[in-house]
Write a protein that holds these residues in place. Structure first.
Motif, mmCIF file in Angstrom:
data_model
loop_
_atom_site.group_PDB
_atom_site.id
_atom_site.type_symbol
_atom_site.label_atom_id
_atom_site.label_comp_id
_atom_site.label_asym_id
_atom_site.label_seq_id
_atom_site.Cartn_x
_atom_site.Cartn_y
_atom_site.Cartn_z
ATOM 1 N N LYS A 138 0.844 -1.201 0.000
ATOM 2 C CA LYS A 138 0.000 0.000 0.000
ATOM 3 C C LYS A 138 0.880 1.252 0.000
ATOM 4 C CE LYS A 138 -3.733 -2.389 2.463
ATOM 5 N NZ LYS A 138 -4.614 -2.407 3.654
ATOM 6 N N ALA A 139 1.887 1.227 -0.857
ATOM 7 C CA ALA A 139 2.956 2.223 -0.834
ATOM 8 C C ALA A 139 2.442 3.655 -1.017
ATOM 9 C CB ALA A 139 3.992 1.891 -1.907
ATOM 10 N N PHE A 140 1.561 3.865 -1.995
ATOM 11 C CA PHE A 140 1.103 5.232 -2.274
ATOM 12 C C PHE A 140 0.373 5.823 -1.075
ATOM 13 C CE2 PHE A 140 -2.198 8.196 -3.716
ATOM 14 C CZ PHE A 140 -1.399 9.146 -4.341
ATOM 15 N N LYS A 141 -0.494 5.034 -0.466
ATOM 16 C CA LYS A 141 -1.269 5.493 0.681
ATOM 17 C C LYS A 141 -0.356 5.834 1.857
ATOM 18 C CE LYS A 141 -5.263 4.057 3.458
ATOM 19 N NZ LYS A 141 -6.240 2.955 3.693
ATOM 20 N N LYS A 142 0.625 4.978 2.117
ATOM 21 C CA LYS A 142 1.519 5.202 3.250
ATOM 22 C C LYS A 142 2.441 6.397 3.005
ATOM 23 C CE LYS A 142 1.468 0.421 4.902
ATOM 24 N NZ LYS A 142 2.247 -0.821 5.110
ATOM 25 N N ARG A 143 2.978 6.493 1.793
ATOM 26 C CA ARG A 143 3.862 7.615 1.490
ATOM 27 C C ARG A 143 3.111 8.948 1.539
ATOM 28 N NH1 ARG A 143 8.964 6.491 2.595
ATOM 29 N NH2 ARG A 143 9.672 4.580 1.581
ATOM 30 N N SER A 144 1.870 8.931 1.097
ATOM 31 C CA SER A 144 1.045 10.146 1.156
ATOM 32 C C SER A 144 0.813 10.563 2.603
ATOM 33 C CB SER A 144 -0.296 9.910 0.457
ATOM 34 O OG SER A 144 -0.105 9.607 -0.912
ATOM 35 N N PHE A 145 0.561 9.560 3.457
ATOM 36 C CA PHE A 145 0.351 9.843 4.877
ATOM 37 C C PHE A 145 1.616 10.440 5.500
ATOM 38 C CE2 PHE A 145 1.158 8.406 9.195
ATOM 39 C CZ PHE A 145 0.063 8.911 9.883
ATOM 40 N N ILE A 146 2.756 9.837 5.210
ATOM 41 C CA ILE A 146 4.012 10.339 5.771
ATOM 42 C C ILE A 146 4.285 11.765 5.303
ATOM 43 C CG2 ILE A 146 6.533 10.047 5.707
ATOM 44 C CD1 ILE A 146 6.033 7.000 5.705
ATOM 45 N N SER A 147 4.054 12.044 4.022
ATOM 46 C CA SER A 147 4.269 13.395 3.494
ATOM 47 C C SER A 147 3.363 14.406 4.172
ATOM 48 C CB SER A 147 4.014 13.412 1.982
ATOM 49 O OG SER A 147 4.947 12.602 1.308
ATOM 50 N N LEU A 148 2.102 14.024 4.391
ATOM 51 C CA LEU A 148 1.151 14.930 5.030
ATOM 52 C C LEU A 148 1.547 15.226 6.467
ATOM 53 C CD1 LEU A 148 -1.523 16.482 5.039
ATOM 54 C CD2 LEU A 148 -2.686 14.344 5.655
ATOM 55 N N THR A 149 1.882 14.190 7.231
ATOM 56 C CA THR A 149 2.230 14.403 8.636
ATOM 57 C C THR A 149 3.526 15.206 8.772
ATOM 58 O OG1 THR A 149 3.320 12.220 8.710
ATOM 59 C CG2 THR A 149 1.039 12.344 9.449
ATOM 60 N N LYS A 150 4.451 15.024 7.819
ATOM 61 C CA LYS A 150 5.688 15.812 7.844
ATOM 62 C C LYS A 150 5.403 17.283 7.572
ATOM 63 C CE LYS A 150 9.249 13.907 5.673
ATOM 64 N NZ LYS A 150 9.986 13.083 4.680
ATOM 65 N N SER A 151 4.517 17.543 6.608
ATOM 66 C CA SER A 151 4.192 18.935 6.292
ATOM 67 C C SER A 151 3.465 19.620 7.446
ATOM 68 C CB SER A 151 3.328 19.005 5.022
ATOM 69 O OG SER A 151 2.052 18.411 5.241
ATOM 70 N N LEU A 152 2.710 18.840 8.226
ATOM 71 C CA LEU A 152 1.989 19.388 9.387
ATOM 72 C C LEU A 152 2.852 19.429 10.643
ATOM 73 C CD1 LEU A 152 -1.455 17.542 8.953
ATOM 74 C CD2 LEU A 152 -0.939 19.941 8.418
ATOM 75 N N GLY A 153 4.002 18.754 10.596
ATOM 76 C CA GLY A 153 4.870 18.706 11.769
ATOM 77 C C GLY A 153 4.276 17.913 12.917
ATOM 78 N N LEU A 154 3.423 16.935 12.592
ATOM 79 C CA LEU A 154 2.687 16.205 13.626
ATOM 80 C C LEU A 154 3.607 15.455 14.583
ATOM 81 C CD1 LEU A 154 -0.144 15.407 14.652
ATOM 82 C CD2 LEU A 154 -0.069 13.454 13.091
ATOM 83 N N PHE A 155 4.712 14.915 14.054
ATOM 84 C CA PHE A 155 5.592 14.082 14.879
ATOM 85 C C PHE A 155 6.897 14.786 15.271
ATOM 86 C CE2 PHE A 155 3.445 10.764 12.088
ATOM 87 C CZ PHE A 155 2.525 10.401 13.061
ATOM 88 N N ASN A 156 7.004 16.084 14.983
ATOM 89 C CA ASN A 156 8.278 16.776 15.178
ATOM 90 C C ASN A 156 8.786 16.744 16.616
ATOM 91 O OD1 ASN A 156 8.201 17.347 12.503
ATOM 92 N ND2 ASN A 156 8.144 19.571 12.704
ATOM 93 N N ASP A 157 7.889 16.838 17.595
ATOM 94 C CA ASP A 157 8.321 16.940 18.985
ATOM 95 C C ASP A 157 8.004 15.689 19.805
ATOM 96 O OD1 ASP A 157 5.647 17.374 18.806
ATOM 97 O OD2 ASP A 157 5.622 19.257 19.922
ATOM 98 N N VAL A 158 7.827 14.531 19.127
ATOM 99 C CA VAL A 158 7.637 13.288 19.864
ATOM 100 C C VAL A 158 8.980 12.572 19.990
ATOM 101 C CG1 VAL A 158 5.306 13.063 18.917
ATOM 102 C CG2 VAL A 158 7.175 11.737 17.915
ATOM 103 N N ILE A 159 9.093 11.732 20.990
ATOM 104 C CA ILE A 159 10.242 10.847 21.126
ATOM 105 C C ILE A 159 9.882 9.537 20.451
ATOM 106 C CG2 ILE A 159 11.647 9.518 22.752
ATOM 107 C CD1 ILE A 159 11.186 11.823 24.769
ATOM 108 N N TRP A 160 10.745 9.064 19.561
ATOM 109 C CA TRP A 160 10.486 7.819 18.838
ATOM 110 C C TRP A 160 11.119 6.650 19.585
ATOM 111 C CZ3 TRP A 160 7.881 7.513 14.035
ATOM 112 C CH2 TRP A 160 7.545 8.737 13.457
ATOM 113 N N HIS A 161 10.393 5.532 19.643
ATOM 114 C CA HIS A 161 10.930 4.289 20.208
ATOM 115 C C HIS A 161 11.251 3.347 19.060
ATOM 116 C CE1 HIS A 161 9.978 0.198 22.344
ATOM 117 N NE2 HIS A 161 11.254 0.320 22.042
#
Length: 384
Positions: A138-161
């Motif tokens: 489901k590459a297109f759907k996932k890549r679109s989601f990642i691009s959108l969240t990056k543009s919104l900065g949704l994950f910028n200040d979370v700590i990743w595990h």
């Protein structure tokens, strides 16, 4: 001193088991840290693929279980408004998410936690969803989601595990704006010892091979079947498939290929095994785990296999690498089909005495890999 309050979101949790490794990963984080932290869990009231809720567990009510306070939510009534009320009720110091793409158990509560309730400490475990193989599905759907969240900065200040250094690199390659990535190996259920007297007998020129995982394209069962089709007629192979059918169309493709296998390859589909029965079943009934997965951030089924004295033949898309030096098995690129065939034939050809060397090697490798003293400390530090 009052304990730090941790709120965990996970799509499926105990007593469920169909969702694989994420369940014991989170359960063992709670088990080994419940004296230090006050854990609350919000999860669904059904197992993955199940049509009815868990028996003997009341939905939409906070209950104390498995070392935590858990809310088993009815998904049909779990609105954003109710989610906000649940998070507000807990008033957590830190929120811990266990999926990248889950709408109800990551995206909605993340937005509520971050923007509405102004919770500062947020930890996100992508659980292998950023692996190259995983992103190809489901590459297109996932890549679109990642691009959108990056543009919104949704994950910028979370700590990743990240569950491994491999997954850390996957996170960093997909999200450049990062606060921090903490590496903490998953904690599986580890038995104290291996009793070789319990192991199933290994006859020369025969082998019991198994595949245990969710049946979906990511786990690459079709490749395993293709490998088995190339085994020489000299060897009698019994191939056991264990796990829930997540993708019915994919399973039909697997069944079609199974029907074409030569007579020396016998196949049985066992269905789903409850997690507490896996170790005993593998110990008494199986020899070698064949797992050509496209992507694993950890691989609880690999640990389970090794703890059962079953050496493994893996793709190189897992953190379990350099197995040959420890007589634990082999890991190969998916481009090296011939090597997969060669090692299955090798295991089939050897005697009980030689196989015991690999059974011991697998157990020792798995135990050393998972019980390194730094593992528990790293998991604890996720919440500091």
């Amino acid at each position: 001193m009052e304990k730090k309050k941790i709120l965990i979101f996970i799509d499926w949790f105990l007593p469920g088991y169909n969702a694989g490794g994420q369940i014991p990963s989170v359960a063992n984080i709670i088990k080994y840290n419940k004296d230090l932290y006050d854990f609350h869990v919000i999860t669904s009231d059904t197992d993955l693929g199940a049509k009815s809720s868990y028996p003997d567990i009341e939905s939409d009510k906070w209950i104390k279980k498995y070392g935590a306070t858990i809310y088993y939510a009815d998904l049909e009534t779990l609105s954003a408004k109710k989610m906000k009320s649940l998070i507000h009720f807990v008033s957590p110091d830190l929120v811990y998410f266990n999926s990248l793409f889950s709408i109800k158990f990551t995206l909605i509560p993340l937005v509520i936690s971050k923007y509405h309730l102004k919770i500062k400490e947020i930890v996100l475990a992508p659980r292998g969803m950023l692996g190259t193989g995983a992103l190809q599905l489901k590459a297109f759907k996932k890549r679109s989601f990642i691009s959108l969240t990056k543009s919104l900065g949704l994950f910028n200040d979370v700590i990743w595990h990240a569950s491994s250094e491999i997954e850390k690199k996957e996170i960093e390659s997909n999200f450049k704006e990062l606060k921090e990535v903490r590496v903490a190996l998953d904690i599986p259920n580890v038995p104290s010892e291996l009793n070789l007297l319990q192991k199933i007998e290994k006859e020369k020129d025969s082998l019991k091979v198994f595949f245990i995982s969710r049946i979906s394209p990511k786990k690459n069962l079709l490749f395993a079947i293709k490998i088995l089709s190339k085994i020489k007629p000299l060897y009698d192979i019994t191939f056991t498939i264990i796990g829930p059918v997540e993708d019915k169309l994919y399973w039909k493709s697997c069944e079609l290929e199974i029907s074409k296998l030569p007579k020396n390859i016998k196949v049985e589909y066992l269905g789903v095994l409850e997690s507490h029965k896996i170790n005993q079943y593998l110990t008494f009934n199986q020899h070698v785990f064949l797992f050509p997965t496209f992507s694993e951030n950890f691989g609880h089924v690999i640990a389970e296999s090794m703890f059962s004295g079953c050496p493994v033949i893996l793709s190189d898309n897992t953190p379990w690498r350099n197995l040959e030096n420890s007589n634990a098995g082999w890991d190969f690129s998916l481009n090296e089909e011939g090597k997969f065939v060669e090692k299955i034939e090798y295991f089939a050809s050897i005697t009980q005495e030689d196989f015991n060397i690999f059974a011991k090697g697998a157990f020792a490798f798995g135990k050393e890999f998972c019980l390194n003293p730094s593992v528990l400390g790293a998991n604890r530090m996720l919440f500091e």
